[in-house]
Design a protein around this motif. Structure first.
Motif, PDB file in Angstrom:
ATOM      1  N   ILE A  48       0.863  -1.179   0.000  1.00 14.64           N
ATOM      2  CA  ILE A  48       0.000   0.000   0.000  1.00 14.64           C
ATOM      3  C   ILE A  48       0.901   1.231   0.000  1.00 14.64           C
ATOM      4  N   ARG A  52      -1.310   6.879   0.460  1.00 18.34           N
ATOM      5  CA  ARG A  52      -2.625   6.322   0.801  1.00 18.34           C
ATOM      6  C   ARG A  52      -2.717   6.080   2.301  1.00 18.34           C
ATOM      7  N   CYS A  53      -1.666   5.553   2.889  1.00 14.35           N
ATOM      8  CA  CYS A  53      -1.650   5.297   4.340  1.00 14.35           C
ATOM      9  C   CYS A  53      -1.756   6.606   5.119  1.00 14.35           C
ATOM     10  N   VAL A  59      -6.034   2.326   6.960  1.00 11.43           N
ATOM     11  CA  VAL A  59      -6.346   1.669   5.692  1.00 11.43           C
ATOM     12  C   VAL A  59      -5.795   0.245   5.709  1.00 11.43           C
ATOM     13  N   CYS A  62      -5.486  -2.192  -0.637  1.00 14.19           N
ATOM     14  CA  CYS A  62      -4.951  -1.376  -1.724  1.00 14.19           C
ATOM     15  C   CYS A  62      -6.127  -0.760  -2.493  1.00 14.19           C
ATOM     16  N   VAL A  63      -5.827   0.143  -3.411  1.00 15.56           N
ATOM     17  CA  VAL A  63      -6.884   0.835  -4.148  1.00 15.56           C
ATOM     18  C   VAL A  63      -7.743  -0.155  -4.937  1.00 15.56           C
TER      19      VAL A  63
END
Length: 90
Positions: A48, A52-53, A59, A62-63
């Motif tokens: 990840i 994003r984190c 989270v 992953c996306v």
């Protein structure tokens, strides 16, 4: 007012169940937000990205996996709890 074979308060029970489901989803999201973000996706094991984190505390996916999960949840949200013919025709 009764509808067919349903109890008089069946509609209210359906509304309550929908609200309970939404509250449970929010509680689950909040629990994840209080935990540290994963470095690898819980579903596929891909790394990840750090941005994003940082943007989404807690989270876990992953996306790509999050997108698939969101699509499945969106389909489930359109599930017809009443099952009446009238609501299925819309």
């Amino acid at each position: 007012m009764a509808g067919g074979f349903s109890k008089d308060d069946a509609l209210q029970e359906q509304i309550d169940a929908t609200i309970d489901d939404a509250i449970e989803q929010i509680r689950t999201r909040n629990q994840h937000a209080q935990q540290p973000s994963a470095t690898e996706c819980d579903e596929c094991g891909e790394r990840i990205p750090e941005p994003r984190c940082a943007a989404l505390p807690g989270v876990r996916l992953c996306v790509a996996c999050q997108t698939q999960l969101d699509q499945r949840q969106q389909l489930a949200a359109h599930y017809n709890r009443r099952g009446s013919k009238d609501s299925q025709l819309r």
